[in-house]
Design a protein around this motif. Sequence first.
Motif, PDB file in Angstrom:
ATOM      1  N   UNK A 138       0.860  -1.185   0.000  1.00  0.00           N
ATOM      2  CA  UNK A 138       0.000   0.000   0.000  1.00  0.00           C
ATOM      3  C   UNK A 138       0.900   1.238   0.000  1.00  0.00           C
ATOM      4  N   UNK A 139       0.323   2.394  -0.286  1.00  0.00           N
ATOM      5  CA  UNK A 139       1.083   3.649  -0.231  1.00  0.00           C
ATOM      6  C   UNK A 139       1.273   4.037   1.234  1.00  0.00           C
ATOM      7  N   UNK A 140       2.273   3.409   1.863  1.00  0.00           N
ATOM      8  CA  UNK A 140       2.406   3.514   3.317  1.00  0.00           C
ATOM      9  C   UNK A 140       2.771   4.919   3.783  1.00  0.00           C
ATOM     10  N   UNK A 141       3.540   5.658   2.973  1.00  0.00           N
ATOM     11  CA  UNK A 141       3.901   7.012   3.412  1.00  0.00           C
ATOM     12  C   UNK A 141       2.640   7.861   3.607  1.00  0.00           C
ATOM     13  N   UNK A 142       1.773   7.846   2.615  1.00  0.00           N
ATOM     14  CA  UNK A 142       0.543   8.646   2.694  1.00  0.00           C
ATOM     15  C   UNK A 142      -0.356   8.137   3.822  1.00  0.00           C
ATOM     16  N   UNK A 143      -0.476   6.820   3.940  1.00  0.00           N
ATOM     17  CA  UNK A 143      -1.359   6.246   4.971  1.00  0.00           C
ATOM     18  C   UNK A 143      -0.844   6.597   6.368  1.00  0.00           C
ATOM     19  N   UNK A 166       8.441  -1.890   0.730  1.00  0.00           N
ATOM     20  CA  UNK A 166       7.965  -0.591   0.239  1.00  0.00           C
ATOM     21  C   UNK A 166       9.113   0.395   0.424  1.00  0.00           C
ATOM     22  N   UNK A 167       9.563   0.981  -0.671  1.00  0.00           N
ATOM     23  CA  UNK A 167      10.704   1.910  -0.627  1.00  0.00           C
ATOM     24  C   UNK A 167      11.861   1.319   0.176  1.00  0.00           C
ATOM     25  N   UNK A 168      12.162   0.046  -0.082  1.00  0.00           N
ATOM     26  CA  UNK A 168      13.320  -0.599   0.518  1.00  0.00           C
ATOM     27  C   UNK A 168      13.117  -1.137   1.920  1.00  0.00           C
ATOM     28  N   UNK A 284      -1.315  -7.784 -13.320  1.00  0.00           N
ATOM     29  CA  UNK A 284      -0.998  -7.046 -12.080  1.00  0.00           C
ATOM     30  C   UNK A 284      -0.024  -5.884 -12.311  1.00  0.00           C
ATOM     31  N   UNK A 285      -0.218  -4.829 -11.518  1.00  0.00           N
ATOM     32  CA  UNK A 285       0.636  -3.635 -11.584  1.00  0.00           C
ATOM     33  C   UNK A 285       1.507  -3.601 -10.322  1.00  0.00           C
ATOM     34  N   UNK A 286       2.809  -3.497 -10.508  1.00  0.00           N
ATOM     35  CA  UNK A 286       3.718  -3.392  -9.364  1.00  0.00           C
ATOM     36  C   UNK A 286       4.515  -2.097  -9.510  1.00  0.00           C
ATOM     37  N   UNK A 287       4.188  -1.060  -8.715  1.00  0.00           N
ATOM     38  CA  UNK A 287       4.911   0.210  -8.827  1.00  0.00           C
ATOM     39  C   UNK A 287       6.410  -0.003  -8.592  1.00  0.00           C
ATOM     40  N   UNK A 288       7.224   0.849  -9.209  1.00  0.00           N
ATOM     41  CA  UNK A 288       8.677   0.619  -9.154  1.00  0.00           C
ATOM     42  C   UNK A 288       9.245   0.757  -7.739  1.00  0.00           C
ATOM     43  N   UNK A 289       8.546   1.468  -6.839  1.00  0.00           N
ATOM     44  CA  UNK A 289       9.084   1.594  -5.477  1.00  0.00           C
ATOM     45  C   UNK A 289       8.642   0.429  -4.574  1.00  0.00           C
ATOM     46  N   UNK A 290       7.946  -0.547  -5.149  1.00  0.00           N
ATOM     47  CA  UNK A 290       7.517  -1.720  -4.367  1.00  0.00           C
ATOM     48  C   UNK A 290       8.262  -2.967  -4.839  1.00  0.00           C
ATOM     49  N   UNK A 291       8.845  -3.709  -3.896  1.00  0.00           N
ATOM     50  CA  UNK A 291       9.344  -5.050  -4.212  1.00  0.00           C
ATOM     51  C   UNK A 291       8.261  -5.999  -3.745  1.00  0.00           C
ATOM     52  N   UNK A 292       7.625  -6.660  -4.686  1.00  0.00           N
ATOM     53  CA  UNK A 292       6.464  -7.458  -4.315  1.00  0.00           C
ATOM     54  C   UNK A 292       6.881  -8.789  -3.682  1.00  0.00           C
ATOM     55  N   UNK A 293       5.907  -9.440  -3.041  1.00  0.00           N
ATOM     56  CA  UNK A 293       6.176 -10.700  -2.330  1.00  0.00           C
ATOM     57  C   UNK A 293       5.826 -11.933  -3.172  1.00  0.00           C
TER      58      UNK A 293
END
Length: 381
Positions: A138-143, A166-168, A284-293
């Motif tokens: 999720x967009x954890x910074x905003x949340x 998320x972002x490393x 599926x979409x995986x934003x570049x700042x996310x390393x998916x599981x």
Amino acid sequence: MPAGCDIPFNRSSLEGRELEYIFQTITIGQIAGDQTFSKKCHQFLEDTLGAKRALVTTSCTHALEMAALLLNVQPGDEVIVPSFTFVSTPNAFVMRGAKPVFCDIRPDTLNMDESKLEALITTRTKAIVPVHYAGVACEMEAILDIAAKHGVPVVEDNAHGLFGKYKGRWLGTFGCMATQSFHETKNITCGEGGALLINDEQFIERAEIIREKGTNRSRFFRGQVDKYSWVDVGSSYVMSDVLAAFLYGQLEVWPSIQAHRRAIWDTYKASLSDWATRTGVRLPVVPSHCEQAYHMFYLLLPSLSERTALIAHLKERGIHAVFHYLPLHLSDYASRWGGRPGDCPVTEDVSDRLLRLPFYSRSRYEDQARVVQAVESFTAL
Ligand SMILES: *Cc1c(COP(=O)(O)O)cnc(C)c1O
């Protein structure tokens, strides 16, 4: 699995020394909880992820129930959850009398839509529970910013996201607490099991008590008190060491499990991209700042009727594909809170169109090739 299917949706496997470790728990006489193998799991999760405390539990559902108890959720409180999730995400809080407030999801990652979150916060909001859907953050910074502004704690339901980032930074380390699932359908499993990750130290001592039936038995075992007694509410959330042994056998080889799953995901993506573009199916979409599981691979079909037809098409070819989740705000049970069609439009739309392809770590190359071929031969698009 439906009769006639020889490629299941999920298949459990031995990944390392699971059986040897289970045998050890029995020969050394440690089959109850919190013994050698549970402690190894705790240490592993703390060392690898950097959680301040990790406690294995009987399930992710139970870890969520512990979070609700630790946050003192009371009747009348509200908890914000995505509508597109498993029923346990809200139910653990509903059991304490909370009202679930359903947040819609982003159309790209299918995660809680952070732009819709702030409008749902009231003075009664007791927690925000984002789910890292498919192991994509999720967009954890905003949340976290919104949560901090309103002084509301965040609990991550990280059932899909173990070893995602998320972002490393590891998923499960952003909320004051996070929950993991080791159910057989998850990346790392022991059949039924979970864990509570605690990132905010203030919850550690009480978490140990709640997990041990409301007693201070953990302190007793550490020699910090000379007898243990009833000190709080609690339940039986401790995992048996027989299961912890199985779990540790998988956790210690996690890089190989994740590498297998990555190969499967990458193969699906590479093989189906052209077909998807041609047919208007979304992958599926995986934003570049996310390393998916690498928890799942899904297709978003143009409509419900096409999804139904593709599931039948795959079944005729011996392949079991499934869908989930039904929008929780429209469930029979949630009608008491007045959920209506249109409340979470993205959830309602995606729920009709999403299809999950078979995905398990020991999938044979030929089996996956058969799934890809079967999908590509679906011409009703
Ligand atoms: C699997 C799952 C759960 C429940 O996990 P259990 O270990 O079966 O209790 C909760 N939330 C999500 C998002 C899940 O996928």
